[in-house]
Design a protein around this motif. Structure first.
Motif, PDB file in Angstrom:
ATOM      1  N   TRP A 146      -5.714  -0.158   9.142  1.00 40.96           N
ATOM      2  CA  TRP A 146      -4.686  -0.070   8.940  1.00 40.96           C
ATOM      3  C   TRP A 146      -4.529   0.531  10.434  1.00 40.96           C
ATOM      4  O   TRP A 146      -4.411   1.641  10.382  1.00 40.96           O
ATOM      5  CB  TRP A 146      -3.390  -0.566   8.041  1.00 40.96           C
ATOM      6  CG  TRP A 146      -3.305   0.751   7.389  1.00 40.96           C
ATOM      7  CD1 TRP A 146      -2.141   2.010   8.217  1.00 40.96           C
ATOM      8  CD2 TRP A 146      -4.009   1.659   6.496  1.00 40.96           C
ATOM      9  NE1 TRP A 146      -2.034   2.586   7.351  1.00 40.96           N
ATOM     10  CE2 TRP A 146      -2.823   2.306   5.650  1.00 40.96           C
ATOM     11  CE3 TRP A 146      -4.535   0.466   5.593  1.00 40.96           C
ATOM     12  CZ2 TRP A 146      -3.301   2.925   4.908  1.00 40.96           C
ATOM     13  CZ3 TRP A 146      -4.857   1.234   4.734  1.00 40.96           C
ATOM     14  CH2 TRP A 146      -4.306   2.760   4.063  1.00 40.96           C
ATOM     15  N   PRO A 190       2.827  -4.231   5.129  1.00 45.58           N
ATOM     16  CA  PRO A 190       1.692  -4.403   5.947  1.00 45.58           C
ATOM     17  C   PRO A 190       0.629  -5.164   4.673  1.00 45.58           C
ATOM     18  O   PRO A 190       0.832  -3.966   3.316  1.00 45.58           O
ATOM     19  CB  PRO A 190       1.280  -3.670   6.643  1.00 45.58           C
ATOM     20  CG  PRO A 190       1.618  -2.285   5.819  1.00 45.58           C
ATOM     21  CD  PRO A 190       3.175  -2.616   5.982  1.00 45.58           C
ATOM     22  N   TRP A 220       1.661  -4.734  12.012  1.00 50.02           N
ATOM     23  CA  TRP A 220       0.625  -4.279  12.100  1.00 50.02           C
ATOM     24  C   TRP A 220      -0.796  -4.808  11.849  1.00 50.02           C
ATOM     25  O   TRP A 220      -0.832  -5.888  11.212  1.00 50.02           O
ATOM     26  CB  TRP A 220       0.557  -3.370  10.293  1.00 50.02           C
ATOM     27  CG  TRP A 220       1.629  -2.457   9.916  1.00 50.02           C
ATOM     28  CD1 TRP A 220       3.062  -2.473  10.341  1.00 50.02           C
ATOM     29  CD2 TRP A 220       1.227  -0.862  10.405  1.00 50.02           C
ATOM     30  NE1 TRP A 220       3.504  -0.971  10.318  1.00 50.02           N
ATOM     31  CE2 TRP A 220       2.615  -0.345  10.001  1.00 50.02           C
ATOM     32  CE3 TRP A 220       0.725  -0.073  10.555  1.00 50.02           C
ATOM     33  CZ2 TRP A 220       2.987   1.158  10.056  1.00 50.02           C
ATOM     34  CZ3 TRP A 220       0.670   0.883  11.104  1.00 50.02           C
ATOM     35  CH2 TRP A 220       1.493   2.050  10.412  1.00 50.02           C
ATOM     36  N   SER A 252       6.154  -5.867   9.089  1.00 53.49           N
ATOM     37  CA  SER A 252       4.274  -6.538   8.305  1.00 53.49           C
ATOM     38  C   SER A 252       3.740  -6.577   9.361  1.00 53.49           C
ATOM     39  O   SER A 252       2.709  -6.041   9.770  1.00 53.49           O
ATOM     40  CB  SER A 252       4.442  -6.940   7.073  1.00 53.49           C
ATOM     41  OG  SER A 252       4.813  -8.167   7.439  1.00 53.49           O
TER      42      SER A 252
END
Length: 652
Positions: free
Chosen positions: A562, A643, A536, A533
């Protein structure tokens, strides 16, 4: 810095630009000949219809056409809030990205009820009965049509068509008196025609579709010579001035076109949907396309590359499931979610029963919103085979891994039959058997297949869903996988004890019911490692809070964006979007509840998702949006490792 689009398209899309210039210049010459005023005409009457919304303002992402030359010339579309959402995320596979094959082809023009209906909602809608096409294996070219000047195909159609190897075209059309006025301006000079051709090329490249429809040559195959497959004979499914009458006799025209060895263009296959053919759309659609297949050849083959994944999702349903766990019971539609579709023509090896095979969108799925259901009767000593896919998958020296999910009743078993062909045309058949008694299975099928493989791993999900995951591997170096069938069979009659008398009795030994939830084919060297995560970058834009009701709840609108840090690219086809609402700790403790449940919002196929009118109850301190990454082989990143973005509730 000025970006020269003319130079870009001359170098990157010369065929598209050249064909558009040729079409418009030819039109210029033709129109000038019959309308001497055209060359000196520099004005056009703009459309009196105002746009239904302001495309520059944030709102639920939609697809929409361009209605005026001014919109096309100004390039205002690229400043729209909706433009980033309208980019197709799926490119044509390499084998389909070049010129069309040198054979008869089938072009299908959407042309249904004016276009931009349920499919205009890029992130999906709530109509589980929305129109869709799933017989892509019969199609070479798909055209999206509406009665607007510039029809831009919604990305959902581009994504699913490209996944299946089908090219997608938009339409540029001039109609009636308004069309004449537009033509006067467009064709006022050759420079003008060239400029608009470049604008159209730019749109096709930016949104990811494959060009435009105007008119293919109408010459006969004899005149066309080597270009005879570029001759498309039209069929209107509604039957308007169509040879054979269209509708349920569309195959008569296809038969005639096939005899002349030219290509066919089918207009308005949505006739089945628009006219509500009985008994229901799902059944009628399959019946109508079966007529097309009977007259025409299969155009597409898959699998062709690895990984290959299908959950039989048609892009609509009454629930949404992730790995056997139901995440939503809200009806939905989103053609971008459509998976590889099976070639549902049945080839039973016996007549020992009556099995119905269909995609079921109402029962809980393994993944997404659809299952492949086999139900009916099957005698114990017989087996039933149903075609799933016809591929051209060349196998290398490493083993190939097959994973599929099954849910079945009683003694109903479901395996996979694979057919392979070598370069020397040697044929091999292999059964990937269901879990069960190995000796009984081998004795039952050893005479029917060159090899019978039992699963090396069987996993039962820890839930009430009853899904069983079966995994098998095979090595067939030098062979091509050409056919995949589902094989329905039983090994022994089902028995149960009568509760009233304690007697053992046969339980309808001919009844059969099994569900295939998904099929994944992978090289054992591949893996589904996801970036952590922290790799990102996630942010929220256009955040807007508003009051919802007198109880203090609020509504939230926000655009989630993102991307991987460092400009890294990725192969991820889609993302599942969830939200968790964090209660204020003091309020939660007083109520005796601290449990957080993630709520499924939808799916994104680009690196953005617009959250509209999300209700946030009073007493909520923050909301967390989770972007679950999905891989090409169907694997999903764990939610706790995905993320995410935290937003504090305004005023909390």
């Amino acid at each position: 810095m000025t970006f020269n689009f003319r130079s870009y398209f001359k170098s990157h899309h010369p065929q598209t630009l050249a064909s558009l210039k040729s079409i418009l210049n030819s039109f210029f010459t033709f129109f000038s000949k019959f309308n001497p005023m055209a060359a000196n005409q520099n004005s056009v009457h703009p459309s009196d219809d105002p746009p239904p919304f302001d495309p520059s303002e944030p709102s639920i992402p939609v697809s929409y056409p361009l209605k005026t030359l001014e919109e096309l010339e100004s390039r205002s579309y690229f400043d729209s809030f909706h433009f980033p959402f309208n980019k197709a995320s799926v490119k044509l596979p390499p084998y389909a990205a070049n010129e069309l094959p040198k054979r008869r082809r089938l072009l299908v023009c959407h042309d249904m009820a004016g276009g931009y209906l349920d499919d205009k909602w890029i992130q999906g809608g709530n109509n589980p009965d929305a129109y869709a096409i799933w017989h892509w294996y019969l199609i070479d070219v798909f055209v999206y049509f509406s009665h607007s000047l510039v029809t831009l195909p919604p990305p959902c159609w581009i994504n699913t068509a490209h996944k299946h190897g089908v090219k997608v075209l938009g339409t540029f059309i001039l109609e009636w008196d308004e069309g004449k006025r537009i033509a006067n301006k467009l064709l006022s000079s050759k420079n003008s025609a060239q400029m608009y051709a470049e604008r159209l090329s730019e749109l096709a490249a930016a949104l990811g579709f494959d060009g435009w429809l105007e008119n293919y040559p109408k010459h006969s195959a004899e005149v066309a010579g080597d270009r005879k497959f570029d001759v498309y004979m039209g069929i209107d499914v509604f039957g308007r001035n169509t040879y054979g009458g269209g509708q349920w006799t569309t195959n008569l025209a296809l038969d005639a076109i096939k005899r002349d060895n030219v290509s066919a263009a089918i207009f308005a296959p949505g006739w089945v949907y628009e006219t509500k053919q009985l008994p229901d759309f799902q059944t009628a659609q399959n019946r109508w396309w079966a007529l097309v297949e009977k007259s025409w050849d299969i155009s597409q083959n898959y699998p062709r590359t690895l990984p290959f994944y299908s959950n039989f999702d048609q892009g609509h349903g009454y629930q949404f499931t992730v790995d056997g766990k139901q995440m939503s019971q809200t009806p939905w539609n989103n053609i971008s979610s459509q998976s590889f579709q099976p070639f549902l023509e049945f080839s039973g090896e016996s007549t020992g029963g009556n099995l119905k095979v269909a995609v079921d969108i109402k029962e809980p799925s393994y993944n997404g919103g659809g299952n492949l259901t086999f139900s009916g009767t099957l005698e114990d000593d017989f087996q039933f085979s149903a075609r799933l896919f016809e591929g051209k998958l060349q196998l290398a020296d490493s083993p190939v891994h097959f994973t599929y999910s099954v849910k079945s009743n009683g003694s109903s078993l479901l395996g996979l039959s694979l057919e392979f062909t070598s370069a020397a045309a040697e044929q091999k058949s292999v059964l990937l058997a269901s879990s069960g008694d190995s000796l009984l299975t081998m004795s039952r099928f050893v005479r029917h297949f060159d090899n019978v493989i039992m699963p090396h791993r069987v996993t039962k999900l820890e839930s009430e869903s009853s899904w069983v995951i079966q995994e098998s591997s095979i090595a067939m170096e030098g062979y091509m996988l050409t056919k995949i069938h589902a094989v329905c069979y039983k090994l022994r009659p089902e028995v149960h004890k009568s509760e009233s008398q304690g007697k053992t009795m046969a339980l309808s030994p001919s009844e059969y019911h099994a569900v295939l939830g998904h099929l994944a084919i992978n090289s054992l060297t591949l893996n589904s490692d996801f970036p952590p995560s922290t790799s990102w970058f996630v942010e929220g834009n256009f955040t807007k809070w508003s009051s919802s009701d007198s109880n203090g709840s609020r509504k939230l609108n926000v655009k989630l964006v993102w991307k991987l840090k460092g400009g890294k690219t990725h192969p991820f086809p889609k993302y599942n979007i969830y939200v968790k609402k964090q209660p204020d700790l003091s309020i939660a403790e007083s109520n005796g509840s601290l449990q957080l449940v993630q709520e499924y919002l939808g799916v994104a196929v680009v690196e953005a998702y617009y959250v509209s009118d999300l209700v946030v109850p009073s007493g909520t301190s923050s909301v967390t949006f989770i972007i679950q990454v999905c891989s090409l082989d169907g694997a999903l990143q764990k939610l706790e490792e995905s993320p995410s973005l935290d937003l504090n509730v305004q005023g909390s």
